[in-house]
Design a protein around this motif. Structure first.
Motif, short mmCIF file in Angstrom:
data_model
loop_
_atom_site.label_atom_id
_atom_site.label_comp_id
_atom_site.label_asym_id
_atom_site.label_seq_id
_atom_site.Cartn_x
_atom_site.Cartn_y
_atom_site.Cartn_z
N ASP A 162 0.84 -1.21 0.00
CA ASP A 162 0.00 0.00 0.00
C ASP A 162 0.86 1.24 0.00
O ASP A 162 2.09 1.18 0.13
CB ASP A 162 -1.04 -0.01 1.12
N LEU A 163 0.21 2.39 -0.19
CA LEU A 163 0.92 3.65 -0.35
C LEU A 163 0.98 4.41 0.97
O LEU A 163 0.05 4.38 1.77
CB LEU A 163 0.22 4.50 -1.41
N ASP A 164 2.09 5.10 1.17
CA ASP A 164 2.29 5.93 2.36
C ASP A 164 1.96 7.38 2.02
O ASP A 164 2.30 7.87 0.94
CB ASP A 164 3.74 5.83 2.84
N ASN A 165 1.29 8.04 2.96
CA ASN A 165 0.94 9.47 2.82
C ASN A 165 0.04 9.73 1.61
O ASN A 165 0.08 10.81 1.01
CB ASN A 165 2.22 10.33 2.71
N PHE A 166 -0.77 8.73 1.26
CA PHE A 166 -1.64 8.88 0.10
C PHE A 166 -2.80 9.83 0.39
O PHE A 166 -3.25 10.56 -0.50
CB PHE A 166 -2.16 7.52 -0.34
N LYS A 167 -3.29 9.84 1.62
CA LYS A 167 -4.38 10.75 1.97
C LYS A 167 -3.95 12.20 1.81
O LYS A 167 -4.70 13.05 1.32
CB LYS A 167 -4.86 10.50 3.40
N ALA A 168 -2.71 12.47 2.22
CA ALA A 168 -2.18 13.84 2.08
C ALA A 168 -2.14 14.24 0.60
O ALA A 168 -2.45 15.37 0.24
CB ALA A 168 -0.79 13.93 2.70
N TYR A 169 -1.76 13.27 -0.26
CA TYR A 169 -1.74 13.56 -1.70
C TYR A 169 -3.14 13.90 -2.19
O TYR A 169 -3.33 14.88 -2.92
CB TYR A 169 -1.18 12.37 -2.48
N ASN A 170 -4.13 13.10 -1.80
CA ASN A 170 -5.51 13.37 -2.22
C ASN A 170 -6.00 14.72 -1.73
O ASN A 170 -6.73 15.43 -2.43
CB ASN A 170 -6.44 12.26 -1.71
N GLY A 174 -6.31 16.19 -5.12
CA GLY A 174 -7.66 15.75 -5.47
C GLY A 174 -7.73 14.27 -5.82
O GLY A 174 -6.71 13.63 -6.15
N PHE A 175 -8.94 13.73 -5.77
CA PHE A 175 -9.14 12.29 -5.96
C PHE A 175 -8.86 11.83 -7.39
O PHE A 175 -8.43 10.69 -7.60
CB PHE A 175 -10.56 11.90 -5.55
N LYS A 247 10.76 19.47 -5.37
CA LYS A 247 11.98 20.11 -4.85
C LYS A 247 11.98 20.16 -3.33
O LYS A 247 13.00 19.95 -2.68
CB LYS A 247 12.11 21.53 -5.42
N LYS A 248 10.81 20.46 -2.74
CA LYS A 248 10.71 20.49 -1.28
C LYS A 248 10.87 19.09 -0.69
O LYS A 248 11.43 18.92 0.39
CB LYS A 248 9.37 21.07 -0.85
N GLY A 249 10.28 18.11 -1.38
CA GLY A 249 10.33 16.74 -0.88
C GLY A 249 9.22 16.42 0.10
O GLY A 249 9.23 15.36 0.73
N TYR A 250 8.25 17.32 0.21
CA TYR A 250 7.12 17.07 1.11
C TYR A 250 5.92 17.92 0.69
O TYR A 250 6.04 18.85 -0.11
CB TYR A 250 7.50 17.39 2.56
N LEU A 251 4.76 17.56 1.26
CA LEU A 251 3.52 18.30 1.03
C LEU A 251 3.14 19.03 2.30
O LEU A 251 3.40 18.56 3.41
CB LEU A 251 2.38 17.34 0.65
N GLU A 252 2.51 20.19 2.13
CA GLU A 252 2.01 20.94 3.27
C GLU A 252 0.48 20.86 3.27
O GLU A 252 -0.17 21.28 2.31
CB GLU A 252 2.47 22.39 3.19
N VAL A 253 -0.06 20.28 4.34
CA VAL A 253 -1.50 20.03 4.41
C VAL A 253 -2.03 20.56 5.75
O VAL A 253 -1.50 20.20 6.81
CB VAL A 253 -1.81 18.52 4.30
N PRO A 254 -3.06 21.42 5.72
CA PRO A 254 -3.65 21.89 6.98
C PRO A 254 -4.48 20.78 7.63
O PRO A 254 -5.24 20.09 6.96
CB PRO A 254 -4.54 23.06 6.55
N ASN A 255 -4.31 20.60 8.95
CA ASN A 255 -5.13 19.62 9.65
C ASN A 255 -6.48 20.23 10.01
O ASN A 255 -6.81 21.35 9.60
CB ASN A 255 -4.40 19.06 10.88
N ARG A 256 -7.28 19.52 10.81
CA ARG A 256 -8.63 19.98 11.13
C ARG A 256 -8.63 21.29 11.93
O ARG A 256 -9.62 22.01 11.93
CB ARG A 256 -9.37 18.89 11.92
#
Length: 312
Positions: A162-170, A174-175, A247-256
């Motif tokens: 399975d994939l790691d950090n896939f929810k953050a990607y979505n 987007g789906f 380039k950053k190597g990561y995603l920035e995602v706001p939590n709840r």
């Protein structure tokens, strides 16, 4: 993936006829196996894709044989073709009442038989690809495949992926873009297993979402398969991210709570379970160990695999 066709027949002629019909066929591959009447349970245990019964040569009553097949839970939906020289309408109807898909009269029209089998296989190929996204078999077929190998006391190897950090990607992309990564993952798994498996005795399934499973033979170099899947995945997945995120190597995602969190780019984790023939009693036991070893792979940053080789 070749479809297994079992021929219940106490003679060899029908098997030779079907073999010759499909010898030059490239689109629909069949693996033919003949069993005598007394070994019908062998055919049922292997959960074939299609069962063909030659009524003229078997020792048992055709109605009883069909009932046995339909009462077997794993073969309750397995298509059946009956071939017979009995042309009485009443008899044909009684056979068809047992949920037999086709009744073909002797003498056999070979062209008619060929297209009947071919079209059944085509429908099986379509209907069993329960994932419209990846075209891979789903949970019902995965469970049946595992159960078959356990019943046959095979040594095989399970790969849970399975994939790691896939929810953050979505959340960020987007789906629809997420679906593209799922399809890319399916292709990556399939390509490497098809290319690297020496036994050819493989199976690939899509559990759902970003969860996949694959089965290979213990004879296969499953570690090389895992390594190649990871290498191809890591190289190809970056095209699904924009240049800034790569380039950053990561995603920035706001939590709840609106706080920005950082998540690494999507990677793949593989848990490998070596299933020796005497080790597991059912598919649930394998699944439990698979979840444990996949969790272990996920403790490593980035794509990784972990292998459970325990004998007992």
């Amino acid at each position: 993936m070749a479809q297994e066709v079992y021929i219940i027949d106490n003679d060899d002629e029908l098997k030779h006829i079907i073999f010759n019909l499909f010898k030059e066929e490239n689109d629909y591959k069949v693996k033919l196996k003949k069993v005598n009447t007394e070994n019908i349970d062998v055919a049922l245990k292997n959960i074939p894709s299609l069962i063909i019964i030659n009524e003229d040569t078997i020792d048992e009553d055709i109605i009883e044989v069909c009932k046995r097949i339909r009462l077997n839970e794993d073969n309750s939906i397995t298509p059946i073709i009956v071939i017979s020289s009995n042309i009485e309408k009443e008899h044909r109807i009684e056979v068809l009442k047992e949920c037999v898909e086709h009744y073909i009269k002797v003498p056999i029209d070979k062209e008619y038989l060929f297209y009947t089998i071919k079209n059944i296989i085509r429908l099986l190929d379509t209907n069993r690809r329960v994932s419209p996204l990846t075209g891979l078999p789903g949970n019902v077929q995965i469970q049946a495949e595992m159960k078959k190998r356990l019943l046959n006391k095979e040594n095989f190897v399970m790969l849970y992926l399975d994939l790691d950090n896939f929810k953050a990607y979505n959340d960020v992309y987007g789906f629809l873009n997420g679906d593209e990564i799922i399809k890319f993952t399916a292709r990556t798994i399939s390509n490497n297993i098809d290319k690297l498996s020496e036994s050819g005795n493989t199976f690939i399934g899509h559990i759902g979402g970003d969860d996949f499973v694959a089965i290979v033979s213990e004879e296969d170099d499953y570690e090389s398969i895992c390594q190649n899947i990871i290498a191809e995945f890591d190289k190809g997945v970056v095209k699904y991210f924009n240049e800034t995120d790569v380039k950053k190597g990561y995603l920035e995602v706001p939590n709840r709570k609106g706080v920005i969190e950082q998540f690494p780019l999507t990677s793949i984790s593989i848990g490998v379970v070596v299933a020796h023939k005497s080790r597991f009693h059912n598919v649930l036991e394998i699944g439990e160990v698979g979840a444990q070893v996949k969790h272990l792979a996920k403790t490593t940053m980035g794509s990784a695999y972990s292998v459970d080789r325990r004998q007992n």
